[in-house]
Design a protein around this motif. Sequence first.
Motif, PDB file in Angstrom:
ATOM      1  N   ASP A  15       0.809  -1.307   0.042  1.00  0.00           N
ATOM      2  CA  ASP A  15      -0.032   0.020   0.082  1.00  0.00           C
ATOM      3  C   ASP A  15       0.839   1.255   0.000  1.00  0.00           C
ATOM      4  O   ASP A  15       0.624   2.269  -0.547  1.00  0.00           O
ATOM      5  CB  ASP A  15      -0.915   0.036   1.198  1.00  0.00           C
ATOM      6  CG  ASP A  15      -2.070  -1.256   1.220  1.00  0.00           C
ATOM      7  OD1 ASP A  15      -2.341  -1.468   0.023  1.00  0.00           O
ATOM      8  OD2 ASP A  15      -2.553  -1.382   2.198  1.00  0.00           O
ATOM      9  N   THR A  16       1.946   1.074   0.214  1.00  0.00           N
ATOM     10  CA  THR A  16       2.960   2.279   0.720  1.00  0.00           C
ATOM     11  C   THR A  16       3.282   2.663  -0.621  1.00  0.00           C
ATOM     12  O   THR A  16       3.963   3.867  -0.729  1.00  0.00           O
ATOM     13  CB  THR A  16       4.295   2.048   1.634  1.00  0.00           C
ATOM     14  OG1 THR A  16       4.878   1.037   1.248  1.00  0.00           O
ATOM     15  CG2 THR A  16       3.541   1.793   2.918  1.00  0.00           C
ATOM     16  N   LEU A  17       3.374   1.837  -1.804  1.00  0.00           N
ATOM     17  CA  LEU A  17       4.017   2.233  -3.203  1.00  0.00           C
ATOM     18  C   LEU A  17       2.793   2.876  -3.889  1.00  0.00           C
ATOM     19  O   LEU A  17       2.940   3.342  -4.970  1.00  0.00           O
ATOM     20  CB  LEU A  17       4.453   0.996  -3.512  1.00  0.00           C
ATOM     21  CG  LEU A  17       5.412   1.270  -5.118  1.00  0.00           C
ATOM     22  CD1 LEU A  17       6.493   2.317  -4.900  1.00  0.00           C
ATOM     23  CD2 LEU A  17       5.662  -0.289  -5.731  1.00  0.00           C
ATOM     24  N   VAL A  18       1.658   2.750  -3.728  1.00  0.00           N
ATOM     25  CA  VAL A  18       0.448   3.196  -4.506  1.00  0.00           C
ATOM     26  C   VAL A  18       0.287   4.565  -4.913  1.00  0.00           C
ATOM     27  O   VAL A  18       0.280   4.823  -5.972  1.00  0.00           O
ATOM     28  CB  VAL A  18      -0.959   2.671  -3.891  1.00  0.00           C
ATOM     29  CG1 VAL A  18      -2.118   3.182  -4.675  1.00  0.00           C
ATOM     30  CG2 VAL A  18      -1.053   1.183  -3.601  1.00  0.00           C
ATOM     31  N   GLU A  19       0.727   5.468  -4.032  1.00  0.00           N
ATOM     32  CA  GLU A  19       0.850   6.722  -4.165  1.00  0.00           C
ATOM     33  C   GLU A  19       2.069   7.169  -5.280  1.00  0.00           C
ATOM     34  O   GLU A  19       1.988   7.746  -6.473  1.00  0.00           O
ATOM     35  CB  GLU A  19       0.973   7.485  -2.983  1.00  0.00           C
ATOM     36  CG  GLU A  19       0.921   9.188  -3.314  1.00  0.00           C
ATOM     37  CD  GLU A  19       1.335  10.060  -2.011  1.00  0.00           C
ATOM     38  OE1 GLU A  19       1.876  11.416  -1.979  1.00  0.00           O
ATOM     39  OE2 GLU A  19       0.847   9.646  -0.936  1.00  0.00           O
ATOM     40  N   ARG A  20       3.006   6.599  -5.122  1.00  0.00           N
ATOM     41  CA  ARG A  20       4.213   6.620  -6.352  1.00  0.00           C
ATOM     42  C   ARG A  20       3.749   6.069  -7.533  1.00  0.00           C
ATOM     43  O   ARG A  20       4.255   6.641  -8.435  1.00  0.00           O
ATOM     44  CB  ARG A  20       5.355   5.873  -5.683  1.00  0.00           C
ATOM     45  CG  ARG A  20       6.633   5.997  -6.408  1.00  0.00           C
ATOM     46  CD  ARG A  20       7.144   7.251  -6.701  1.00  0.00           C
ATOM     47  NE  ARG A  20       8.521   7.375  -7.636  1.00  0.00           N
ATOM     48  CZ  ARG A  20       8.601   8.354  -8.520  1.00  0.00           C
ATOM     49  NH1 ARG A  20       7.594   9.063  -8.615  1.00  0.00           N
ATOM     50  NH2 ARG A  20       9.491   8.107  -9.458  1.00  0.00           N
ATOM     51  N   LEU A  21       3.037   4.860  -7.444  1.00  0.00           N
ATOM     52  CA  LEU A  21       2.793   4.482  -8.797  1.00  0.00           C
ATOM     53  C   LEU A  21       1.669   5.373  -9.735  1.00  0.00           C
ATOM     54  O   LEU A  21       1.787   5.572 -10.895  1.00  0.00           O
ATOM     55  CB  LEU A  21       1.996   3.104  -8.677  1.00  0.00           C
ATOM     56  CG  LEU A  21       3.054   1.806  -8.174  1.00  0.00           C
ATOM     57  CD1 LEU A  21       2.358   0.631  -8.227  1.00  0.00           C
ATOM     58  CD2 LEU A  21       4.366   1.837  -9.132  1.00  0.00           C
ATOM     59  N   ASN A  22       0.851   6.165  -8.740  1.00  0.00           N
ATOM     60  CA  ASN A  22      -0.214   6.933  -9.439  1.00  0.00           C
ATOM     61  C   ASN A  22       0.548   8.189  -9.668  1.00  0.00           C
ATOM     62  O   ASN A  22       0.325   8.649 -11.156  1.00  0.00           O
ATOM     63  CB  ASN A  22      -1.056   7.343  -8.433  1.00  0.00           C
ATOM     64  CG  ASN A  22      -2.142   6.514  -8.182  1.00  0.00           C
ATOM     65  OD1 ASN A  22      -2.804   5.976  -9.384  1.00  0.00           O
ATOM     66  ND2 ASN A  22      -2.537   6.075  -7.040  1.00  0.00           N
ATOM     67  N   GLU A  23       1.852   8.505  -9.153  1.00  0.00           N
ATOM     68  CA  GLU A  23       2.734   9.676  -9.895  1.00  0.00           C
ATOM     69  C   GLU A  23       3.079   9.147 -11.230  1.00  0.00           C
ATOM     70  O   GLU A  23       3.309   9.795 -12.277  1.00  0.00           O
ATOM     71  CB  GLU A  23       3.654  10.086  -8.951  1.00  0.00           C
ATOM     72  CG  GLU A  23       3.344  10.647  -7.580  1.00  0.00           C
ATOM     73  CD  GLU A  23       4.177  10.898  -6.529  1.00  0.00           C
ATOM     74  OE1 GLU A  23       5.530  10.458  -6.929  1.00  0.00           O
ATOM     75  OE2 GLU A  23       3.892  11.520  -5.475  1.00  0.00           O
ATOM     76  N   LEU A  24       3.728   8.125 -11.185  1.00  0.00           N
ATOM     77  CA  LEU A  24       4.275   7.449 -12.234  1.00  0.00           C
ATOM     78  C   LEU A  24       3.362   7.186 -13.475  1.00  0.00           C
ATOM     79  O   LEU A  24       3.551   7.511 -14.713  1.00  0.00           O
ATOM     80  CB  LEU A  24       5.052   6.111 -12.039  1.00  0.00           C
ATOM     81  CG  LEU A  24       6.242   6.219 -11.472  1.00  0.00           C
ATOM     82  CD1 LEU A  24       6.765   4.901 -10.665  1.00  0.00           C
ATOM     83  CD2 LEU A  24       7.454   7.091 -12.103  1.00  0.00           C
ATOM     84  N   ASP A  25       1.960   6.840 -13.175  1.00  0.00           N
ATOM     85  CA  ASP A  25       0.858   6.520 -14.041  1.00  0.00           C
ATOM     86  C   ASP A  25       0.767   7.938 -14.564  1.00  0.00           C
ATOM     87  O   ASP A  25       0.299   8.113 -15.916  1.00  0.00           O
ATOM     88  CB  ASP A  25      -0.252   6.025 -13.156  1.00  0.00           C
ATOM     89  CG  ASP A  25      -1.364   5.653 -14.260  1.00  0.00           C
ATOM     90  OD1 ASP A  25      -1.297   5.714 -15.445  1.00  0.00           O
ATOM     91  OD2 ASP A  25      -2.581   5.581 -13.651  1.00  0.00           O
ATOM     92  N   ASN A  26       0.663   9.018 -13.788  1.00  0.00           N
ATOM     93  CA  ASN A  26       0.204  10.385 -14.282  1.00  0.00           C
ATOM     94  C   ASN A  26       1.129  10.909 -15.594  1.00  0.00           C
ATOM     95  O   ASN A  26       1.018  11.573 -16.506  1.00  0.00           O
ATOM     96  CB  ASN A  26       0.243  11.258 -13.225  1.00  0.00           C
ATOM     97  CG  ASN A  26      -1.003  10.973 -12.239  1.00  0.00           C
ATOM     98  OD1 ASN A  26      -2.065  10.572 -12.882  1.00  0.00           O
ATOM     99  ND2 ASN A  26      -0.902  11.668 -11.306  1.00  0.00           N
TER     100      ASN A  26
END
Length: 92
Positions: A15-26
């Motif tokens: 769960d701690t990586l989801v925000e970073r993945l969303n940034e990369l997705d953006n």
Amino acid sequence: MIVRILTEGQFEIPDTLVERLNELDNAVLAALDSGEEQEFKVSLAALLGAVREAGTPVAADFLGASDATLPYADATVEETRALLKSDGLIPG
């Protein structure tokens, strides 16, 4: 969260990586919008790399659904667009 990379398999993402993945997705979405092929390739590679690095491979016999499906590393812009949901490749 379970993330599938097409042709590679599934990865369990903390769960701690989801925000970073969303940034990369953006970043992938921005590259798709701009039409910059090189920017798209770089941002997609960063997203896939983050999943591979921080994710734990899921057993090959696991039959559960993926929360997100990412294209394979050499996917085209069109193939990637076909996988997009309303909030991008990564939910959230």
